[in-house]
Design a protein around this motif. Structure first.
Motif, PDB file in Angstrom:
ATOM      1  N   GLU A  83     123.133  64.374  -6.325  1.00  9.05           N
ATOM      2  CA  GLU A  83     123.845  64.586  -7.579  1.00  9.05           C
ATOM      3  C   GLU A  83     122.917  64.366  -8.773  1.00  9.05           C
ATOM      4  OE1 GLU A  83     127.503  62.638 -10.165  1.00  9.05           O
ATOM      5  OE2 GLU A  83     127.405  62.339  -8.011  1.00  9.05           O
ATOM      6  N   ASN A  84     122.823  65.358  -9.626  1.00  4.28           N
ATOM      7  CA  ASN A  84     121.951  65.262 -10.796  1.00  4.28           C
ATOM      8  C   ASN A  84     122.678  64.638 -11.974  1.00  4.28           C
ATOM      9  OD1 ASN A  84     119.736  66.430  -9.600  1.00  4.28           O
ATOM     10  ND2 ASN A  84     120.207  68.488 -10.313  1.00  4.28           N
ATOM     11  N   SER A  85     121.906  64.000 -12.856  1.00  3.29           N
ATOM     12  CA  SER A  85     122.423  63.563 -14.141  1.00  3.29           C
ATOM     13  C   SER A  85     121.827  64.488 -15.193  1.00  3.29           C
ATOM     14  CB  SER A  85     122.016  62.117 -14.419  1.00  3.29           C
ATOM     15  OG  SER A  85     120.637  62.052 -14.710  1.00  3.29           O
ATOM     16  N   PRO A  86     122.451  64.591 -16.366  1.00  2.00           N
ATOM     17  CA  PRO A  86     121.892  65.459 -17.405  1.00  2.00           C
ATOM     18  C   PRO A  86     120.457  65.094 -17.779  1.00  2.00           C
ATOM     19  CG  PRO A  86     124.135  64.829 -17.950  1.00  2.00           C
ATOM     20  CD  PRO A  86     123.748  64.026 -16.750  1.00  2.00           C
ATOM     21  N   ALA A  87     120.184  63.801 -17.992  1.00  2.00           N
ATOM     22  CA  ALA A  87     118.831  63.391 -18.369  1.00  2.00           C
ATOM     23  C   ALA A  87     117.826  63.769 -17.284  1.00  2.00           C
ATOM     24  CB  ALA A  87     118.791  61.887 -18.631  1.00  2.00           C
ATOM     25  N   GLN A  88     118.258  63.652 -16.015  1.00  4.11           N
ATOM     26  CA  GLN A  88     117.377  64.012 -14.916  1.00  4.11           C
ATOM     27  C   GLN A  88     117.118  65.513 -14.887  1.00  4.11           C
ATOM     28  OE1 GLN A  88     118.958  62.984 -11.074  1.00  4.11           O
ATOM     29  NE2 GLN A  88     117.530  64.305  -9.991  1.00  4.11           N
ATOM     30  N   SER A  89     118.162  66.305 -15.009  1.00  2.42           N
ATOM     31  CA  SER A  89     118.001  67.754 -14.938  1.00  2.42           C
ATOM     32  C   SER A  89     117.225  68.302 -16.125  1.00  2.42           C
ATOM     33  CB  SER A  89     119.369  68.436 -14.834  1.00  2.42           C
ATOM     34  OG  SER A  89     120.150  68.164 -15.983  1.00  2.42           O
ATOM     35  N   LEU A  90     117.284  67.608 -17.262  1.00  2.00           N
ATOM     36  CA  LEU A  90     116.564  68.041 -18.451  1.00  2.00           C
ATOM     37  C   LEU A  90     115.178  67.394 -18.564  1.00  2.00           C
ATOM     38  CD1 LEU A  90     119.565  67.923 -20.943  1.00  2.00           C
ATOM     39  CD2 LEU A  90     118.483  69.964 -19.987  1.00  2.00           C
ATOM     40  N   LYS A  91     114.738  66.719 -17.493  1.00  2.00           N
ATOM     41  CA  LYS A  91     113.387  66.137 -17.406  1.00  2.00           C
ATOM     42  C   LYS A  91     113.147  65.023 -18.409  1.00  2.00           C
ATOM     43  CE  LYS A  91     112.352  69.243 -14.276  1.00  2.00           C
ATOM     44  NZ  LYS A  91     112.306  68.886 -12.838  1.00  2.00           N
ATOM     45  N   LEU A  92     114.188  64.277 -18.766  1.00  2.00           N
ATOM     46  CA  LEU A  92     114.031  63.136 -19.664  1.00  2.00           C
ATOM     47  C   LEU A  92     113.854  61.879 -18.811  1.00  2.00           C
ATOM     48  CD1 LEU A  92     116.809  64.084 -22.249  1.00  2.00           C
ATOM     49  CD2 LEU A  92     114.366  64.642 -22.304  1.00  2.00           C
TER      50      LEU A  92
END
Length: 601
Positions: free
Chosen positions: A263-272
């Protein structure tokens, strides 16, 4: 647009709750409410994408969004956060209110950036017609919006704490890591900077609504969520609530692939994402930092050797947006002046947390990133570049005026097998990729190989061939890469530019010149023939001498009018010029005053 809601309920209470609209009369709010709608945007979904048309303005009611713009090389650069109560999309709406095609009606224009929800968020959309009703009832609203737009345009890539991340998730990759102690050490360093922070653990934050986190943000400068990676609700929640994720790992361990649960988080998927490697003395080296970067999909790697002290303070400055990055331009022997800048910063107690540059500026920045003190830098540069000419192995050119063997030997002698990810601080060097005509940023791999690429002036040194790409001196396309530093960190940027052109070439050297062997017979192999200066000037003549200067907080311009690009013996003179210029610029800047709180706690 990925949204839920669009409800036709009474939005007046929501309008009234927005601080930006607090002076608008209730009657005008009711009129504008007919042109407004409320909806929710799940974490990771777009509010809008670059290129999409819009005739509306949005206000964030809860949650957080991130703005991104597309770069020329295809990457997406994170511009900043948009938080509760703030407007978004206002520039496209205002530009779209202009009759561009002359048909008497306002035209819509596309958004220039993409905006994504960084956590589950609620938004109020007001059409242009609705906003006109609001501004008619309260004219000051229009003035405030214009001031906001001008402020955002002026800020651009400049340091902007309003858009800085506030919620950090410290995620341990192993249950043996004591995150509580680490978070408290960071909190102590943050307090020394005057930054109010709050640590939230599972027992306190589990199953809390989004309003709980909104309140934490409003009451604190920084919120630190701590959790151990695993299949549990608190880990997933902290990942979804984070503006930025710091993966905390042991330096003596290997990452798993994939590192994160599915499961991805937004920060993870946006490379933050960043990696924070913990060191415990003489641990065995299990892998390279680049392995952790790749496994985490991270942008940066930091090293933490002791619970408190220099490394902890650097992390705290980075969290608080108070880190200091140095950017050094290319300029041949004139780049010696950067050593004087480093000396001045250290004497004034100004920390250096990030380092980068182009050409010889990158070499000096690399010395700083290695963790060398002033004496060590002086020894290495004198031995490598001053006492013997590294460009002295001249030959009949095929791809370069020199063979490059001496340069390779010097770089190997002084920088060895050090990887960029192993350095004391995040570092970058810029080279020019002749294969695709763009500049390349080196942030991984062997340091000496990155430095060899960034100093490979076309026609002088043979290019570096890496993965089928032909890499030459970074000064050709981006001699003062302040834009790269702005992307790497959101703190202060101190830049030293030594690329101002010295006195013109000696024209007499190009009148009836002797042949190659005639030149060697008269001057020997240790003296550079005139073509060397010609090539050095030709490779950089198209560089805008002012490019990148607008992106620094402190600009240092040493007086080097008598020092040529090839004047490798003008070492002490250049350093002194850099030192004097830095002392003047830093003492006159706000940065020197603020460094009273930037020093180690």
């Amino acid at each position: 647009m990925g949204i839920f809601g669009g409800m036709s309920l009474d939005v007046v209470p929501a309008l009234a709750s927005i601080k930006f609209l607090e002076d608008v009369p209730r009657r005008a709010l009711r009129a504008a409410g007919k042109e407004a709608r409320w909806f929710s945007v799940p974490a990771g979904w777009p509010l809008f994408r670059a290129g999409e048309m819009s005739d509306s303005i949005f206000f964030v009611l809860s949650g957080s969004f991130g703005a991104f713009k597309a770069m020329r090389d295809g990457r997406s650069e994170f511009m900043g956060h948009i938080r509760t109560g703030e407007p978004v999309g206002e520039m496209a709406m205002f530009q779209g209110g202009i009759d561009i095609d002359g048909d008497g009606a306002p035209d819509n224009v596309p958004h220039t950036s993409s905006v994504y929800a960084l956590r589950d968020s609620e938004v109020l959309e007001i059409s242009r017609k609705g906003f006109e009703r609001l501004s008619s009832a309260e004219p000051e609203l229009l003035n405030a919006m214009i001031r906001l737009i001008l402020s955002r345009l002026r800020e651009g890539n400049q340091r902007n704490r309003r858009t800085a991340p506030k919620v950090f998730a410290l995620v341990a990759t192993s249950p043996t890591i004591n995150l509580d102690l680490r978070a408290k050490a960071l909190q102590k360093s943050l307090a020394g900077l005057g930054v109010k922070s709050r640590i939230v653990e599972e027992i306190e934050g589990d199953e809390k609504p989004s309003a709980f986190f909104d309140k934490l943000e409003s009451e604190n400068d920084v919120v630190i969520l701590i959790s151990t990676m695993g299949d549990n609700a608190w880990y997933r929640l902290s990942m979804r609530q984070a503006d930025r994720i710091w993966v905390v790992a042991r330096a003596d361990a290997k990452p798993s692939y994939p590192l994160f649960p599915e499961e991805n988080s937004p920060a993870q998927s946006l490379k933050l994402v960043d990696v924070l490697l913990l060191h415990h003395g003489a641990e065995r080296k299990a892998c390279r930092p680049s392995d952790w970067l790749r496994a985490a999909g991270a942008a940066r790697v930091f090293h933490w050797h002791h619970m408190e002290g220099e490394h902890c303070d650097r992390l705290a400055r980075t969290i608080a947006g108070r880190s200091v990055g140095i950017v050094f331009s290319g300029g041949g022997a004139r780049a010696y002046a950067h050593i004087g800048v480093v000396k001045a910063m250290r004497e004034l107690g100004i920390p250096i947390d990030f380092a980068g540059g182009a050409s010889m500026g990158a070499v000096v920045a690399g010395c700083v990133a290695m963790g060398w003190d002033d004496a060590e830098i002086d020894y290495r540069i004198r031995k490598g570049f001053v006492e013997s000419n590294p460009l002295g192995d001249w030959n009949i050119p095929v791809v370069g005026m020199v063979k490059g063997h001496r340069v390779d030997a010097r770089l190997r002698e002084h920088f060895g097998e050090a990887e960029i990810g192993d350095l004391e601080m995040p570092f970058f060097a810029v080279s020019t990729n002749l294969t695709d005509g763009a500049y390349r940023v080196h942030r991984q791999g062997l340091l000496r190989q990155a430095l060899r690429a960034t100093i490979a002036l076309p026609g002088i040194l043979p290019p570096v061939i890496e993965e089928g790409e032909v890499l030459v001196d970074g000064a050709v396309l981006n001699n003062f890469p302040t834009d790269v530093m702005r992307e790497l960190q959101r703190g202060f940027v101190v830049g030293c530019d030594v690329a101002r052109a010295p006195e013109g070439l000696d024209a007499s050297e190009f009148v009836n010149p002797p042949g190659f062997f005639g030149w060697v017979a008269k001057h020997g192999f240790s003296s550079a023939p005139p073509i060397a200066g010609l090539l050095m000037r030709s490779a950089t003549v198209s560089v805008n001498p002012n490019a990148g200067r607008e992106l620094v907080d402190v600009l240092i311009l040493p007086e080097l009018k008598d020092i040529e690009l090839r004047d490798w013996k003008a070492y002490d003179e250049a350093i002194e010029a850099g030192y004097l210029a830095a002392m003047t610029a830093l003492k006159e800047s706000d940065l020197q005053a603020q460094c009273c709180t930037l020093k180690a706690v």
